[in-house]
Design a protein around this motif. Structure first.
Motif, short mmCIF file in Angstrom:
data_model
loop_
_atom_site.label_atom_id
_atom_site.label_comp_id
_atom_site.label_asym_id
_atom_site.label_seq_id
_atom_site.Cartn_x
_atom_site.Cartn_y
_atom_site.Cartn_z
N PHE A 56 19.37 -25.44 -38.28
CA PHE A 56 18.69 -26.73 -38.05
C PHE A 56 19.03 -27.27 -36.67
N HIS A 60 16.49 -27.53 -33.31
CA HIS A 60 16.24 -28.83 -32.67
C HIS A 60 16.67 -28.83 -31.21
N PHE A 64 13.98 -29.57 -28.20
CA PHE A 64 14.08 -30.73 -27.30
C PHE A 64 14.42 -30.33 -25.86
N GLN A 99 12.12 -24.69 -38.20
CA GLN A 99 11.79 -26.12 -38.12
C GLN A 99 10.30 -26.30 -37.81
N LEU A 102 8.66 -29.80 -36.55
CA LEU A 102 8.70 -30.29 -35.17
C LEU A 102 7.34 -30.05 -34.53
#
Length: 168
Positions: A56, A60, A64, A99, A102
């Protein structure tokens, strides 16, 4: 990190290093203190919860950092050797699978400012200085004896406790 890279360009000893840094704009966003986070979350290093959390976290982090690199293109331009094929990498495919919620559609296939973004480097010296677990490695022991060798012949041994182990 792009600013740090830019600031450091004149400091490369060799022309080829300077040119490579400028053309590929590799930065190394990483992590430190992962084992401390596991302890605070009640995870055992290497158990399923810690592995799921790491997947996770890293998905992320990748998303980002990619998003920031896409945004930087608007004001600073893409790196010289950008190719859309970057978006077909197995790492990005894996992160998207981990993910999917997202908003990958907002960034995929757009030019990037930086060629490589993540680097999970060993952070032994910095982690020791800040007294947190280093990189992705676990504490090898929660209390341990640290031996410091002095150039002046004043060697010292002392017990070190991982601060996170003492916190309630």
């Amino acid at each position: 990190m792009d600013d740090v890279l830019e600031e450091n360009l004149p400091n490369h000893a060799l022309y080829v290093q300077r040119k490579t840094a400028e053309e590929f704009r590799n930065v190394g966003i990483g992590i430190m203190g992962l084992h401390d986070a596991f302890i605070k979350m009640g995870f055992v290093y290497g158990d399923n919860d810690s592995i799921d959390f790491t997947k996770f976290l890293m998905a992320h982090l990748l998303f980002f950092t990619l998003k920031a690199s896409v945004e930087l293109v608007k004001e600073r331009g893409q790196f010289k050797h950008y190719s859309r094929e970057i978006w077909d990498s197995s790492i990005i495919k894996h992160a998207k699978a981990c993910q999917p919620q997202l908003n990958w559609k907002d960034i995929e296939n757009k030019p990037l400012r930086n060629c490589s973004l993540l680097s999970i480097a060993p952070t032994g010296s910095i982690g020791t200085m800040w007294n947190v677990s280093t990189g992705v490695e676990p504490w090898f022991a929660l209390p341990y004896t640290r031996n410091t060798k002095s150039l002046e012949g004043k060697d010292t041994s002392y017990e070190v406790w991982a601060p996170v182990a003492k916190q309630e």
